[in-house]
Write a protein that holds these residues in place. Structure first.
Motif, PDB file in Angstrom:
ATOM      1  N   PHE A   1      50.142  40.995  36.221  1.00  0.00           N
ATOM      2  CA  PHE A   1      49.855  42.604  35.749  1.00  0.00           C
ATOM      3  C   PHE A   1      48.068  42.980  35.965  1.00  0.00           C
ATOM      4  CE2 PHE A   1      48.926  39.362  32.205  1.00  0.00           C
ATOM      5  CZ  PHE A   1      47.593  39.743  31.688  1.00  0.00           C
ATOM      6  N   TYR A   2      47.968  43.986  35.651  1.00  0.00           N
ATOM      7  CA  TYR A   2      46.580  44.655  36.246  1.00  0.00           C
ATOM      8  C   TYR A   2      46.390  46.018  35.301  1.00  0.00           C
ATOM      9  CZ  TYR A   2      48.110  48.603  39.449  1.00  0.00           C
ATOM     10  OH  TYR A   2      48.711  49.587  39.819  1.00  0.00           O
ATOM     11  N   GLY A   3      45.173  46.323  35.325  1.00  0.00           N
ATOM     12  CA  GLY A   3      44.813  47.721  34.846  1.00  0.00           C
ATOM     13  C   GLY A   3      44.352  47.813  33.350  1.00  0.00           C
ATOM     14  N   GLY A   4      44.247  46.732  32.616  1.00  0.00           N
ATOM     15  CA  GLY A   4      43.967  46.794  31.038  1.00  0.00           C
ATOM     16  C   GLY A   4      45.156  47.230  30.237  1.00  0.00           C
ATOM     17  N   GLN A   5      45.231  46.859  28.950  1.00  0.00           N
ATOM     18  CA  GLN A   5      46.209  47.193  27.839  1.00  0.00           C
ATOM     19  C   GLN A   5      46.564  48.603  28.054  1.00  0.00           C
ATOM     20  OE1 GLN A   5      45.688  45.159  24.132  1.00  0.00           O
ATOM     21  NE2 GLN A   5      44.600  43.451  25.086  1.00  0.00           N
ATOM     22  N   ASP A   6      45.578  49.522  28.300  1.00  0.00           N
ATOM     23  CA  ASP A   6      46.077  50.987  28.269  1.00  0.00           C
ATOM     24  C   ASP A   6      46.516  51.430  29.571  1.00  0.00           C
ATOM     25  OD1 ASP A   6      43.763  50.835  29.482  1.00  0.00           O
ATOM     26  OD2 ASP A   6      42.799  52.387  28.258  1.00  0.00           O
ATOM     27  N   ALA A   7      46.625  50.468  30.447  1.00  0.00           N
ATOM     28  CA  ALA A   7      47.124  50.981  31.976  1.00  0.00           C
ATOM     29  C   ALA A   7      46.106  52.065  32.463  1.00  0.00           C
ATOM     30  CB  ALA A   7      48.646  51.446  31.844  1.00  0.00           C
ATOM     31  N   SER A   8      44.854  52.166  32.045  1.00  0.00           N
ATOM     32  CA  SER A   8      44.043  53.098  32.752  1.00  0.00           C
ATOM     33  C   SER A   8      43.655  52.863  34.043  1.00  0.00           C
ATOM     34  CB  SER A   8      42.935  53.285  31.923  1.00  0.00           C
ATOM     35  OG  SER A   8      42.118  52.142  31.735  1.00  0.00           O
TER      36      SER A   8
ATOM     37  N   THR B   1      45.587  51.654  36.462  1.00  0.00           N
ATOM     38  CA  THR B   1      46.589  51.566  37.375  1.00  0.00           C
ATOM     39  C   THR B   1      46.571  53.128  37.858  1.00  0.00           C
ATOM     40  OG1 THR B   1      48.170  52.360  35.467  1.00  0.00           O
ATOM     41  CG2 THR B   1      48.005  50.068  36.136  1.00  0.00           C
ATOM     42  N   MET B   2      45.776  54.225  37.351  1.00  0.00           N
ATOM     43  CA  MET B   2      45.882  55.274  38.000  1.00  0.00           C
ATOM     44  C   MET B   2      45.346  55.486  39.315  1.00  0.00           C
ATOM     45  SD  MET B   2      47.200  57.121  35.259  1.00  0.00           S
ATOM     46  CE  MET B   2      48.028  55.582  34.498  1.00  0.00           C
ATOM     47  N   GLY B   3      45.940  56.407  40.064  1.00  0.00           N
ATOM     48  CA  GLY B   3      45.452  56.556  41.364  1.00  0.00           C
ATOM     49  C   GLY B   3      46.320  55.506  42.322  1.00  0.00           C
ATOM     50  N   GLY B   4      45.588  55.033  43.236  1.00  0.00           N
ATOM     51  CA  GLY B   4      46.354  53.944  43.902  1.00  0.00           C
ATOM     52  C   GLY B   4      46.614  54.206  45.434  1.00  0.00           C
ATOM     53  N   ALA B   5      47.255  53.718  46.120  1.00  0.00           N
ATOM     54  CA  ALA B   5      47.645  53.719  47.492  1.00  0.00           C
ATOM     55  C   ALA B   5      48.859  54.189  47.841  1.00  0.00           C
ATOM     56  CB  ALA B   5      47.793  52.104  48.196  1.00  0.00           C
ATOM     57  N   CYS B   6      49.496  54.941  46.981  1.00  0.00           N
ATOM     58  CA  CYS B   6      50.509  55.973  47.254  1.00  0.00           C
ATOM     59  C   CYS B   6      50.098  57.370  47.176  1.00  0.00           C
ATOM     60  CB  CYS B   6      51.719  55.607  46.136  1.00  0.00           C
ATOM     61  SG  CYS B   6      52.430  54.087  46.310  1.00  0.00           S
ATOM     62  N   GLY B   7      48.900  57.525  46.335  1.00  0.00           N
ATOM     63  CA  GLY B   7      48.421  58.809  46.352  1.00  0.00           C
ATOM     64  C   GLY B   7      48.945  59.808  45.439  1.00  0.00           C
TER      65      GLY B   7
END
Length: 255
Positions: free
Chosen positions: A41-48, A50-56
């Protein structure tokens, strides 16, 4: 008779080997039967994170994906063409004491987990899902860190129509495709003005597609082909007074 029987046996063996080769030739990102992989898993407990990323896709909440997402390892990302695909994942109880029994999740591929990250779990040829923290903790105790999983492709269930965000300038169209149901992964895109024929676009990166065509002042239609070969036209998605930076939603979607 013995010679005939031998020939039939050899033919049967060749047929069997042919079927085995066909199964093995199915790309890792396209399997619809259960396959083996691992997850972190990545991005922290609030998933912040995971925003953005390689899919655009940018802000995953605003485009409708939320936290039900994963970054795929290099072997599964397919240079961005797997973006938008959906997978069902279960934790392998026999492989980790941290798995929750009877739990499964469905995620959308929205990012790439690049080689060299997560302690090498995303290095080729490993099959790996780097989940948002909220999704990982539905499968297993986060203290487990890395868990063995079973995964398979499933149809994407999305609300509303396919969405197209238009970027670029009068001579360069730069389109982000999102909220795609069905197989979810766009493998080809074409754009058409009300006064033009179809312009077939090239994948720029992730799910951004580009073409050099001046269609300003024209109502726009799009044609999408998914990774499974299913193709659908979306007529008059954007009115003739559309502007760069706007997002338009089609009346229909894939099933």
């Amino acid at each position: 008779m013995a010679s005939m029987a031998l020939q039939l046996s050899l033919a049967a063996i060749l047929l069997l080997l042919s079927k085995v080769s066909t199964v093995e030739a199915v790309a890792a990102w396209a399997v619809t039967d259960w396959g083996d992989a691992h997850a972190t898993f990545y991005g922290g407990q609030d998933a912040s994170g995971t925003m953005g990323g390689a899919c655009g896709y940018g802000n995953l909440y605003s485009v409708g994906y939320g936290v039900s997402t994963a970054a795929l390892s290099y072997a599964m990302f397919n240079k961005g063409l797997t973006c938008g695909a959906c997978y069902e994942l279960v934790c392998k109880l026999e492989g980790s004491k941290y798995c929750y029994p009877g739990k499964s999740i469905t995620i959308t591929a929205t990012n790439s987990c690049p080689p060299g990250s997560e302690g090498g779990w995303c290095d080729p040829p490993k099959l790996h899902f780097d989940l948002s923290y909220p999704m990982f903790q539905k499968l297993a105790q986060p203290v487990g860190g890395v868990i063995p999983i079973k995964y398979k492709r499933v149809a994407c269930a999305k609300s509303g129509g396919v969405r197209f965000t238009i970027h670029g300038n009068p001579y360069f169209n730069y389109i982000l495709v999102h909220n795609v149901a069905g197989a979810g992964d766009v493998s080809a895109l074409a754009i058409k003005g009300e006064k033009t024929g179809w312009y077939y676009m090239s994948q720029n990166w992730g799910q951004f597609w580009s073409a050099s065509a001046n269609v300003v002042g024209q109502a726009l239609s799009f044609k999408i082909t998914l990774g499974n070969g299913v193709s659908t036209e979306f007529s008059n998605v954007a009115p003739k007074d559309w502007k760069f930076g706007q997002t338009f939603e089609a009346d229909n979607n894939f099933k």
